[in-house]
Design an enzyme around this catalytic site. Structure first.
Site, PDB file in Angstrom:
ATOM      1  N   HIS A   1      28.987  44.685  26.687  1.00 49.85           N
ATOM      2  CA  HIS A   1      29.704  44.208  27.870  1.00 49.85           C
ATOM      3  C   HIS A   1      28.690  43.811  28.925  1.00 49.85           C
ATOM      4  O   HIS A   1      27.738  44.546  29.190  1.00 49.85           O
ATOM      5  CB  HIS A   1      30.630  45.300  28.440  1.00 49.85           C
ATOM      6  CG  HIS A   1      31.365  44.809  29.657  1.00 49.85           C
ATOM      7  ND1 HIS A   1      32.532  44.088  29.571  1.00 49.85           N
ATOM      8  CD2 HIS A   1      31.066  44.880  30.971  1.00 49.85           C
ATOM      9  CE1 HIS A   1      32.921  43.752  30.779  1.00 49.85           C
ATOM     10  NE2 HIS A   1      32.051  44.218  31.656  1.00 49.85           N
TER      11      HIS A   1
ATOM     12  N   ASP B   1      44.456  49.544  34.540  1.00 51.56           N
ATOM     13  CA  ASP B   1      43.341  48.743  35.055  1.00 51.56           C
ATOM     14  C   ASP B   1      43.767  47.309  35.300  1.00 51.56           C
ATOM     15  O   ASP B   1      43.390  46.693  36.292  1.00 51.56           O
ATOM     16  CB  ASP B   1      42.149  48.770  34.101  1.00 51.56           C
ATOM     17  CG  ASP B   1      41.064  47.834  34.612  1.00 51.56           C
ATOM     18  OD1 ASP B   1      40.526  48.125  35.700  1.00 51.56           O
ATOM     19  OD2 ASP B   1      40.794  46.796  33.990  1.00 51.56           O
TER      20      ASP B   1
ATOM     21  N   ARG C   1      42.810  44.848  43.433  1.00 56.12           N
ATOM     22  CA  ARG C   1      41.475  44.918  44.070  1.00 56.12           C
ATOM     23  C   ARG C   1      40.958  43.533  44.387  1.00 56.12           C
ATOM     24  O   ARG C   1      40.314  43.311  45.418  1.00 56.12           O
ATOM     25  CB  ARG C   1      40.494  45.649  43.129  1.00 56.12           C
ATOM     26  CG  ARG C   1      40.767  47.132  43.034  1.00 56.12           C
ATOM     27  CD  ARG C   1      40.006  47.759  41.879  1.00 56.12           C
ATOM     28  NE  ARG C   1      38.590  47.484  41.955  1.00 56.12           N
ATOM     29  CZ  ARG C   1      37.786  47.310  40.893  1.00 56.12           C
ATOM     30  NH1 ARG C   1      38.263  47.410  39.666  1.00 56.12           N
ATOM     31  NH2 ARG C   1      36.520  47.070  41.056  1.00 56.12           N
TER      32      ARG C   1
ATOM     33  N   SER D   1      36.821  50.778  35.632  1.00 59.64           N
ATOM     34  CA  SER D   1      37.568  49.618  35.154  1.00 59.64           C
ATOM     35  C   SER D   1      36.958  49.097  33.847  1.00 59.64           C
ATOM     36  O   SER D   1      37.656  48.915  32.835  1.00 59.64           O
ATOM     37  CB  SER D   1      37.534  48.543  36.249  1.00 59.64           C
ATOM     38  OG  SER D   1      37.895  47.291  35.757  1.00 59.64           O
TER      39      SER D   1
ATOM     40  N   LYS E   1      38.481  49.947  29.622  1.00 62.03           N
ATOM     41  CA  LYS E   1      38.830  48.913  28.637  1.00 62.03           C
ATOM     42  C   LYS E   1      37.955  49.031  27.386  1.00 62.03           C
ATOM     43  O   LYS E   1      38.433  48.890  26.271  1.00 62.03           O
ATOM     44  CB  LYS E   1      38.655  47.527  29.266  1.00 62.03           C
ATOM     45  CG  LYS E   1      39.786  47.179  30.222  1.00 62.03           C
ATOM     46  CD  LYS E   1      39.544  45.877  30.955  1.00 62.03           C
ATOM     47  CE  LYS E   1      38.501  46.015  32.018  1.00 62.03           C
ATOM     48  NZ  LYS E   1      38.508  45.060  33.096  1.00 62.03           N
TER      49      LYS E   1
HETATM   50  N1  URA Z   1      34.850  43.694  35.611  1.00 64.28           N
HETATM   51  C1  URA Z   1      35.859  44.545  35.367  1.00 64.28           C
HETATM   52  O1  URA Z   1      36.429  44.541  34.287  1.00 64.28           O
HETATM   53  N2  URA Z   1      36.229  45.372  36.334  1.00 64.28           N
HETATM   54  C2  URA Z   1      35.633  45.414  37.538  1.00 64.28           C
HETATM   55  O2  URA Z   1      36.014  46.209  38.367  1.00 64.28           O
HETATM   56  C3  URA Z   1      34.580  44.524  37.788  1.00 64.28           C
HETATM   57  C4  URA Z   1      34.206  43.684  36.786  1.00 64.28           C
END
Ligand code: URA
Length: 425
Positions: free
Chosen positions: A82, A161, A168, A183, A187
């Protein structure tokens, strides 16, 4: 339990109990805590922070809001990457088939771009025929052959999320290390990967502008992964200069294919191989040789099978923008700076990115760099080429690039910043 007392606890600098966290995340997902209450809580977290135990519980609550996938029955170990997002960051494209060629199964769930950083799915969707929405059954089949999948996350993966991130985005509460870490990791943990390498970007084109913040985010995410049984490490990498020589969807696919063909820009190859080494070691595939898999065509073979599995045609010409504008160097000397944020905003304004989630993107739009920091350039020679279908956007993109490139006539001792700045894990 009530939302107001949870908000007050964090507003006044207190720590949230496990029960408060479990309740507020679950009740928000069910719609029982209102958006305005969750916005107030997110702002209180942004201002007052959360300690490691609170972040771990918050992450667990977000994972528990949906399903957690399980690929333990696969014959290969799972591994994924990621990136926190940057300009010209196309690494997922060569890395995913490369890891598969080295023996891993790669369940890569990606997103679309918003703002000045591109999204992996937008890039892939510039390939004629590519389909990002795949069923669970297709995902499982692709993980067996070709050994990788790059698709959109389903609605049932960390739904808390999904809801909170949208909130957000419009309430000025994205830039909070506890909220970003929970967050991303909710995932990635729910996605079911056994090994995870994180590329935490720092610089003008990244979320994190300061090295210390990037390091704290990396350390927080690595410990969240380890706590949930995912072997995790992080590289902290520079994002003040765009990665490679392109920013824009089809332009980046072309560059990724060059890397898979054994060429491509040196920085893209360096980062692809470094992240591959990390992910393969975490997955226990220590004997695999990613440089060999790039050189001998086996990663390219996986790429072609991956594109075909997703309905795409690996031989189809990529879309090209209808109009181009070449920006030339104003002076002779050495390029000392190509600002990632300026290039990212220019690519976005040319049509490569979107302002609202539902906006379409132009597959051919973007910016091509003819010189990178450290390159010598002569006045009047091409510096950047801007690509778009809508030439009325050129002026607006050029404004973003104003002052974004520095050429020094005689920069004694100048060496570009290293790409890989640190490792956590
Ligand atoms: N990417 C995400 O998935 N969440 C965040 O809070 C910031 C970047």
């Amino acid at each position: 339990m009530d939302a107001i007392s949870v908000i007050r606890t964090k507003r006044d600098g207190g720590r949230l109990t496990d029960a408060q966290i479990d309740w507020v995340v679950a009740a928000y997902t069910r719609g029982e805590v209102a958006d305005e209450q969750m916005s107030a809580l997110a702002m209180a977290v942004l201002l007052n922070g959360m300690d490691r135990a609170e972040i771990a519980r918050w992450t667990a609550a977000m994972i528990a809001s949906g399903e957690r996938m399980d690929f333990s029955a696969l014959p290969r170990p799972t591994a994924d990457k990621h990136s926190t997002g940057g300009v010209g960051d196309k690494i997922t494209l060569p890395l995913t088939p490369l890891l598969a060629a080295c023996g891993a199964a790669v369940p890569q769930l990606s997103g679309r771009g918003l703002g000045h950083t591109g999204g992996t799915l937008d890039k892939l969707e510039s390939i004629p025929g590519w389909r990002s929405e795949v069923t669970r059954a297709e995902m499982a089949a692709f993980l067996r052959d070709p050994g990788c999948v790059i698709c959109a996350a389903t609605e049932d993966l960390a739904p808390a999320d999904r809801k909170l991130y949208r909130l957000r985005d419009v309430t000025g509460t994205v830039e909070s290390i506890p909220l970003i870490a929970s967050s991303i990791m909710s995932k990635k943990i729910a996605e079911g990967t056994g090994a995870l390498v994180l590329d935490v970007k720092v610089g003008t084109g990244a979320f994190m502008k300061e090295f210390a913040d990037a390091r704290e985010l990396a350390a927080t995410m690595v410990s969240l992964g380890e706590d949930h049984g995912v072997r995790t490490s992080a590289l902290i990498t520079g994002m003040s200069t765009p990665l490679g020589r392109t920013a824009g969807n089809a332009l980046e696919v072309r560059e990724a294919v060059e890397v898979l063909a054994g060429g491509g820009p040196a920085d893209v190859v360096e980062l692809t191989l470094a992240l591959a080494r990390e992910a393969l070691d975490l997955a226990g595939l220590t004997a695999a040789d990613p440089a060999k898999a790039l050189a001998d065509g086996s990663a390219m073979d996986r790429w072609r099978r991956l594109v075909t599995a997703h309905g795409g045609d690996p031989d189809a010409p990529l879309p090209a923008a209808r109009e181009r504008h070449v920006l030339t160097a104003e002076a002779t000397g050495v390029v000392t700076r190509v600002d990632a944020y300026a290039v990212g905003v220019a690519a976005w304004r040319l049509g490569a990115g979107r302002t609202r989630k539902e906006d379409p993107v132009q597959p051919g739009a973007g910016v091509e760099l003819h010189a990178r920091p450290g390159d010598r350039i002569t006045a009047g020679s091409p510096l950047l080429t801007l690509h778009t279908d809508t030439p009325e956007r050129f002026g607006y993109a050029l404004q973003a690039l104003d002052g974004g490139v520095t050429i020094a006539p005689d920069p004694a001792g100048f060496t570009p910043e290293p790409l890989i700045l640190d490792r956590v894990g």
